[in-house]
Every structure is written in C-alpha cells, then in structure tokens.
Design a protein around this motif. Structure first.
Motif, short mmCIF file in Angstrom:
data_model
loop_
_atom_site.label_atom_id
_atom_site.label_comp_id
_atom_site.label_asym_id
_atom_site.label_seq_id
_atom_site.Cartn_x
_atom_site.Cartn_y
_atom_site.Cartn_z
N LEU A 136 0.87 -1.15 -0.01
CA LEU A 136 -0.12 -0.03 -0.17
C LEU A 136 0.84 1.18 0.17
CD1 LEU A 136 -2.77 1.34 0.05
CD2 LEU A 136 -2.72 0.96 2.63
N ILE A 137 1.97 1.33 0.62
CA ILE A 137 2.92 2.39 0.80
C ILE A 137 3.32 2.76 -0.66
CG2 ILE A 137 4.99 3.17 1.58
CD1 ILE A 137 4.62 1.70 4.25
N GLU A 138 3.81 1.55 -1.41
CA GLU A 138 4.29 1.94 -2.61
C GLU A 138 3.30 2.05 -3.68
OE1 GLU A 138 7.20 -0.50 -6.20
OE2 GLU A 138 6.91 -1.55 -4.12
N ALA A 139 2.04 1.76 -3.31
CA ALA A 139 1.02 1.93 -4.10
C ALA A 139 0.55 3.45 -4.20
CB ALA A 139 -0.20 1.04 -3.82
N MET A 140 0.70 4.18 -3.14
CA MET A 140 0.46 5.51 -3.04
C MET A 140 1.17 6.32 -3.88
SD MET A 140 -2.13 5.62 -1.03
CE MET A 140 -2.05 7.09 -0.63
N ARG B 152 -3.23 8.23 -9.10
CA ARG B 152 -3.22 9.48 -9.69
C ARG B 152 -4.32 10.48 -9.07
NH1 ARG B 152 -4.26 5.42 -13.17
NH2 ARG B 152 -6.52 5.94 -13.21
N THR B 153 -5.03 10.03 -8.16
CA THR B 153 -6.10 10.63 -7.39
C THR B 153 -5.24 11.16 -5.86
OG1 THR B 153 -6.94 8.82 -6.19
CG2 THR B 153 -7.94 9.64 -8.46
N PRO B 154 -5.82 12.13 -5.24
CA PRO B 154 -5.39 12.44 -3.92
C PRO B 154 -5.76 11.62 -2.66
CG PRO B 154 -6.99 14.01 -4.44
CD PRO B 154 -6.65 13.18 -5.52
N VAL B 155 -5.85 10.33 -3.03
CA VAL B 155 -6.50 9.54 -1.92
C VAL B 155 -5.28 9.42 -0.99
CG1 VAL B 155 -5.55 7.61 -3.22
CG2 VAL B 155 -7.28 7.16 -1.70
N GLU C 113 -4.49 1.17 -9.16
CA GLU C 113 -5.56 1.61 -9.88
C GLU C 113 -6.90 1.29 -9.09
OE1 GLU C 113 -5.33 -0.86 -13.07
OE2 GLU C 113 -3.34 -0.03 -14.00
N CYS C 114 -7.01 0.11 -8.04
CA CYS C 114 -8.21 0.04 -7.17
C CYS C 114 -8.51 1.52 -6.30
CB CYS C 114 -7.91 -1.06 -6.55
SG CYS C 114 -7.76 -2.74 -7.24
N LEU C 115 -7.39 1.79 -5.96
CA LEU C 115 -7.58 2.89 -4.82
C LEU C 115 -8.10 4.03 -5.67
CD1 LEU C 115 -4.18 2.80 -2.92
CD2 LEU C 115 -6.30 1.76 -2.38
N ASP C 116 -7.53 4.24 -6.96
CA ASP C 116 -7.97 5.36 -7.75
C ASP C 116 -9.61 5.31 -8.13
OD1 ASP C 116 -5.74 6.95 -7.65
OD2 ASP C 116 -5.02 6.15 -9.29
N GLU C 117 -9.88 4.10 -8.17
CA GLU C 117 -11.39 3.68 -8.68
C GLU C 117 -12.49 4.08 -7.38
OE1 GLU C 117 -12.51 -0.09 -10.13
OE2 GLU C 117 -10.73 -0.50 -11.18
N LEU C 118 -11.95 3.54 -6.49
CA LEU C 118 -12.72 4.10 -5.06
C LEU C 118 -12.79 5.67 -5.10
CD1 LEU C 118 -11.50 1.77 -2.39
CD2 LEU C 118 -13.44 1.28 -4.06
#
Length: 351
Positions: A196-200, A204-207, A309-314
C-alpha cells in the motif's frame, strides 16, 4: 456423559496478542454464556531453533488434561498448533491454522523454517504429527474455507468451515465517507503494508492511506514512505484505542487488507460491517473469501500499480464505492455469523 467443564487448548507467543487470542477468548465467553464452565489453557510457543517446535508438541502430548483440581474435563477444544495435538478421549478441533511454515509458507519470503539445516526434517515431523493426531478428534472444524482446503490438500484431512463474527462486530457502524483507505493490522512482513505504501506513489488521485497497528520495525515503514515521497498522504497511527478504531473504520473511503494467504481475516469482515468496500489481494486466502470483485470491494493483483488503480477507482467513483460498502454489510449480515451457532456445532460434535 454430560458436558460441563470445557478446556480450550491453544498456544501463545508471550507478550504478543492478536486475532488468535481474541478468537479463543470469544469462544470461552460464548461457552460461558451458554452455561458451560470454560477455561482457556495456553502454553508459550517458541519456533526457533526448530527443535523448540518439537519440544512444544511433545509438551502438549505429555499433558494430562482429563481432570484438574479434582474436576473432570469433559471436553477439550483444540485450536492452534501444537495445542491441538493434546490427547483427550473427547476432543473437538477448531483449527485456526496449522504451523504454516511447514505448509503454505514453506519456501516463501515469510517462511521461518526452511532456512535452518534441520528445517525439512522438522517440517516432515510437523506434518506427521498433524496427520497422526488431528484425526483423533471426534470432529474437525476449520475457521475458514481456506484453512479447510489446506487440511485437505496437504494432509488429506476433511474438515468443516465454521465461521464466527469478528470481535468488534457489535460496535462497527457506517459513518461519513472520507478520502482515505484504512489498513488496520499489526505491521509485519506477511501483512504486506509495503504494497500500500508503494501503491500510493502510483496513484493519480489524492487518495490518502491511514495505518493503525503496532510495528516492531516502524523505522522500516517510515523509510519507505520517505523513499517514495508520500509522507503527505500517509499516516502511521500506531496503536489506537477501540473508539478510534471504530471511527477510522466508519469514516474511511474504503478498507485495505493485503496479507499473503491469510487464515480468516477479521479486517475484511470488520470493513464489510462498517459498510466500506474492501480491497484485498488475489492471493489473500481467507481475506478474500467474502469479497467478489466489483461487488463488495475490489480484488487486486499483489502489485503496487494494480493496487493503485483500485484505490483510484474508489476515489474517482465515490457513489460506486458507497454501494459496494452497503452490499458488503448486507452480505455479511445475511450470513448470520454467530457465537451461538459455533457453540451449538461444537457441543453437538462432541457427542
């Protein structure tokens, strides 16, 4: 013979508490609430050097648990290796997990056995003990479909999945929809918070991401955050109390849980009960059992870019995220997971 006195046999690494301890205590409370005299018996577990695993197994086999202080022990419920090898004429097993380094973790980065010269020999002994002593039980339950499948695959032992509610089930609620994904878990390699740290870095969104859980190697995670330059969007909360934990669940955009081949996974269930979409890895084992991709959450490859990509989807479709969370809560409530059902199953199996 009527069942009155029940001994729950488990093991514990001293000074460490987690889901396994909550599991055993939950069963004790449920049995006591049903009118039984129930106690938890736990021996300390040490896995290094591997000879200690053998000694621990022998210790359980040498124990006489047929009576205590003049009271007969009418039923033994074995839960964790090597406690479930204990001998008793009326034994029911509810297997949380076997010694995983001898099974699904063998040869993975999370294996703490194969690196020893005697590792293969001890692995074979562990498997022999499981195959010899688990079938002594009148009935074998597993705490998830994942654990049941391991017993069948590695040991040719049939078991019945028996699910139970997570410890915070009665406290969890839906709250506001925030801008962060919440990852509550002890921070350790097998939980893979690094993903998750690397995924951040790739989102592309400010999640944002919020972690809650103790960490023996906190500096390691802080250095990763610094390396990827995502310190402004990641919060390491460390240990938080129950009220804070419930609030963090309630007000999240979603819940993220990324373990490798987990046994059960309270975080998934607690996220669903908080009406949050849950992001889980494809190889998450029990953590993925309740999540269908696009329905109650998202199932990701265990890769930072795929996870991003999943985090950006949410974040990009918050209405869809809210609908997935609502479906997750409805699905879990419909399953009617209850301690009353657990007690009934175990007592009936004892005969």
């Amino acid at each position: 013979m009527a069942i009155r006195n029940i001994l729950i046999c488990t093991t514990q690494v001293p000074f460490t508490t987690g889901g396994a301890e909550s599991h055993a205590e939950g069963l004790r409370r449920a049995l006591a609430g049903a009118g039984y005299n129930a106690e938890v018996a736990a021996l300390p577990f040490k896995w290094y050097p591997p000879a200690e695993i053998v000694r621990g197994t022998l210790a359980w086999r040498l124990l006489d648990v047929t009576e205590a202080n003049g009271k007969p022990v009418d039923l033994v419920v074995g839960m964790k290796f090597p406690a479930y090898t204990v001998a008793h004429p009326r034994k029911v097993l509810w297997v949380m997990h076997q010694y995983r380094s001898a099974y699904n973790l063998w040869g993975t980065p999370f294996d703490d056995l194969s690196t020893y010269p005697e590792g293969a020999r001890v692995r074979d002994l562990i498997r022999h003990c499981d195959e010899r002593f688990i079938p002594e039980a009148r009935k074998v339950f597993a705490n998830s479909r994942t654990v049941a499948e391991r017993l069948a695959r590695y040991n040719r032992i049939e078991s019945e999945p028996l699910y139970h509610p997570p410890p915070r089930a009665s406290m969890l609620r839906a709250g506001a929809q925030g801008d962060y994904v919440f990852y509550p878990s002890r921070m350790e390699p097998q939980k893979r918070q690094e993903l998750l740290i690397e995924a951040m870095y790739f989102t592309r969104t400010p999640v944002r991401a919020v972690f809650a859980g103790s960490a023996r190697e906190r500096a390691h995670y802080e250095s990763l955050i610094k390396h990827y330059g995502v310190g402004d969007r990641i919060s390491l909360r460390g240990f938080v109390d129950e009220a804070q934990m419930v609030d963090l669940y309630a007000n999240a955009l979603g819940v993220c849980y990324l373990p490798f081949d987990e046994d059960y996974g309270y975080v998934t269930l607690e996220g669903m009960l908080s009406s949050k979409p849950v992001v889980v890895p494809r190889d998450g084992g029990g953590a993925t059992e309740f999540i269908e991709h696009g329905s109650e959450g998202l199932v990701s490859d265990p890769d930072p870019r795929a996870l991003a990509e999943c985090l950006d989807e949410l974040y990009a479709d918050r209405d869809r995220a809210r609908r997935m969370g609502a479906r997750g809560r409805q699905k879990l409530l419909a399953l009617n997971l209850s301690w009353e059902n657990v007690v009934e199953k175990i007592i009936n199996a004892a005969g």
